[in-house]
Design an enzyme around this catalytic site. Structure first.
Site, PDB file in Angstrom:
ATOM      1  N   PRO A   2       0.799  -1.220   0.000  1.00 32.38           N
ATOM      2  CA  PRO A   2       0.000   0.000   0.000  1.00 32.38           C
ATOM      3  C   PRO A   2       0.828   1.265   0.000  1.00 32.38           C
ATOM      4  O   PRO A   2       1.768   1.414   0.778  1.00 32.38           O
ATOM      5  CB  PRO A   2      -0.767  -0.099   1.315  1.00 32.38           C
ATOM      6  CG  PRO A   2      -0.156  -1.218   2.074  1.00 32.38           C
ATOM      7  CD  PRO A   2       1.006  -1.725   1.330  1.00 32.38           C
ATOM      8  N   GLU A   3       0.457   2.155  -0.864  1.00 36.21           N
ATOM      9  CA  GLU A   3       0.948   3.521  -0.802  1.00 36.21           C
ATOM     10  C   GLU A   3      -0.200   4.371  -0.261  1.00 36.21           C
ATOM     11  O   GLU A   3      -1.213   3.834   0.176  1.00 36.21           O
ATOM     12  CB  GLU A   3       1.414   3.976  -2.189  1.00 36.21           C
ATOM     13  CG  GLU A   3       2.490   3.050  -2.757  1.00 36.21           C
ATOM     14  CD  GLU A   3       3.072   3.506  -4.086  1.00 36.21           C
ATOM     15  OE1 GLU A   3       3.099   4.716  -4.340  1.00 36.21           O
ATOM     16  OE2 GLU A   3       3.485   2.645  -4.871  1.00 36.21           O
ATOM     17  N   HIS A  91      -1.104 -16.581   7.354  1.00 36.95           N
ATOM     18  CA  HIS A  91      -0.506 -15.256   7.533  1.00 36.95           C
ATOM     19  C   HIS A  91      -1.442 -14.285   8.242  1.00 36.95           C
ATOM     20  O   HIS A  91      -1.222 -13.079   8.214  1.00 36.95           O
ATOM     21  CB  HIS A  91      -0.075 -14.688   6.188  1.00 36.95           C
ATOM     22  CG  HIS A  91       0.835 -15.604   5.436  1.00 36.95           C
ATOM     23  ND1 HIS A  91       2.083 -15.955   5.900  1.00 36.95           N
ATOM     24  CD2 HIS A  91       0.669 -16.290   4.281  1.00 36.95           C
ATOM     25  CE1 HIS A  91       2.654 -16.795   5.040  1.00 36.95           C
ATOM     26  NE2 HIS A  91       1.810 -17.012   4.063  1.00 36.95           N
ATOM     27  N   ARG A 151      19.647  19.559  -3.284  1.00 36.69           N
ATOM     28  CA  ARG A 151      19.643  18.094  -3.227  1.00 36.69           C
ATOM     29  C   ARG A 151      20.087  17.516  -4.557  1.00 36.69           C
ATOM     30  O   ARG A 151      19.521  17.821  -5.598  1.00 36.69           O
ATOM     31  CB  ARG A 151      18.232  17.593  -2.860  1.00 36.69           C
ATOM     32  CG  ARG A 151      17.737  18.123  -1.514  1.00 36.69           C
ATOM     33  CD  ARG A 151      18.588  17.628  -0.367  1.00 36.69           C
ATOM     34  NE  ARG A 151      18.626  16.185  -0.324  1.00 36.69           N
ATOM     35  CZ  ARG A 151      17.790  15.455   0.406  1.00 36.69           C
ATOM     36  NH1 ARG A 151      16.909  16.026   1.175  1.00 36.69           N
ATOM     37  NH2 ARG A 151      17.864  14.142   0.392  1.00 36.69           N
TER      38      ARG A 151
END
Length: 271
Positions: A2-3, A91, A151
């Site tokens: 999941p994001e 699981h 950066r």
DNA sequence: AGAACCACCTGGCAGC
DNA sequence: TGCTGCCAGGTGGTTC
């Protein structure tokens, strides 16, 4: 797995089942997750009232009348509400028991997920140093411009750094950069102000669309057999190496960045 | 401080 | 069929 959009979808699905309920306790079958499940989880949860369910980055925070539960789905985690008895699969590592007889069941084959307790979740070490929420109003080109100055790391890797911006994983980093027409390998500090604005908007748009798509597959996941429709969106570049770009017809290329697969259209995305 | 790499763990799949 | 190697949506820790 999941994001941000998936965690947001899970959060929205769980909220009506959890908020306002009381917990009876927990059954832990496998305590070895990313970090050990607290040994006193059952006792700590017994009798607690669930005040709210919210998302911070990819973390789910379940605020209780005393302290909070912090959940993370790692790469393969899922949560289901079960309303009738069902034998746990290999699981299904733990259940949270609800006062209405239902259970919130946590499954995570790779065990990269986490179930933690905290008296003050926003100050928990895992949450305290998280970066900006990309769907908050203040997330815009100016902010992204400021975050990227000086950066030298590639913009894609910077987007995936949760200490700067939360919720963007490998899929949505690739997708947002495609939408913004930016090569994932471009040094972050070299992004112009206008391109930062374009990228910030692409991120918000990509995540918002994915949440909208996730919402439509939500119901059957919460109620019964699980497996939300994470894969049902149509990606522009992710996983499409060698296939034609939907915009220009050129072939999507793949390469490694920081040990992760990147995907980009060499024509539509520029340094 | 920033960047590169490793570690954690299991399942699925391609190739032989 | 079965083995091997590689890949996978995350992220903290270590090292340079």
């Amino acid at each position: 797995m999941p994001e941000l959009p998936e965690v947001e979808t899970v959060m929205r699905g769980l909220r009506p089942h959890l908020q306002g309920r009381r917990l009876r306790g927990a059954v832990v079958r496998q305590a070895r997750l990313r970090w050990p499940v607290p040994p006193d989880l059952d006792a700590a949860l017994a009798g607690r009232l669930i005040r709210s369910v919210r998302r911070r980055g990819k973390y789910l925070v379940v605020d209780l009348d005393q302290g909070a539960l912090i959940l993370h789905l790692g790469m393969s985690g899922s949560l289901r509400i079960l309303t009738r008895p069902e034998p746990p699969g290999p699981h299904d590592h733990l259940d949270l028991l609800l006062d209405d007889g239902g259970r919130l069941s946590f499954r995570d084959p790779r065990r990269f997920g986490a179930v933690l307790l905290s008296p003050d979740p926003d100050r928990h070490p895992l949450l305290a140093h998280l970066g900006h929420e990309p769907l908050d109003d203040h997330f815009d080109g100016a902010l992204l411009h400021a975050l990227t100055r000086g950066r030298r790391v590639a913009i894609k890797q910077l987007l995936m750094d949760a200490h700067l911006v939360v919720g963007i994983g490998n899929i949505y980093a690739n997708e947002a950069l495609y939408r913004a027409g930016i090569d994932p390998r471009l040094a972050a500090g070299r992004l112009s102000r206008p391109r930062c604005a374009l990228l910030a908007e692409a991120i918000r748009d990509t995540l918002t669309r994915a949440i909208a798509a996730g919402g439509s597959t939500l119901r059957d996941f919460v109620d019964s057999r699980g497996e939300p429709g994470y894969f049902q969106q149509t990606y522009q570049v992710y996983g499409r190496a060698g296939l034609p770009c939907r915009a220009c017809g050129g072939l999507i290329r793949t390469f490694r960045q920081g040990g992760r697969s990147s995907f980009a259209c060499p024509t539509c995305q520029r340094r």
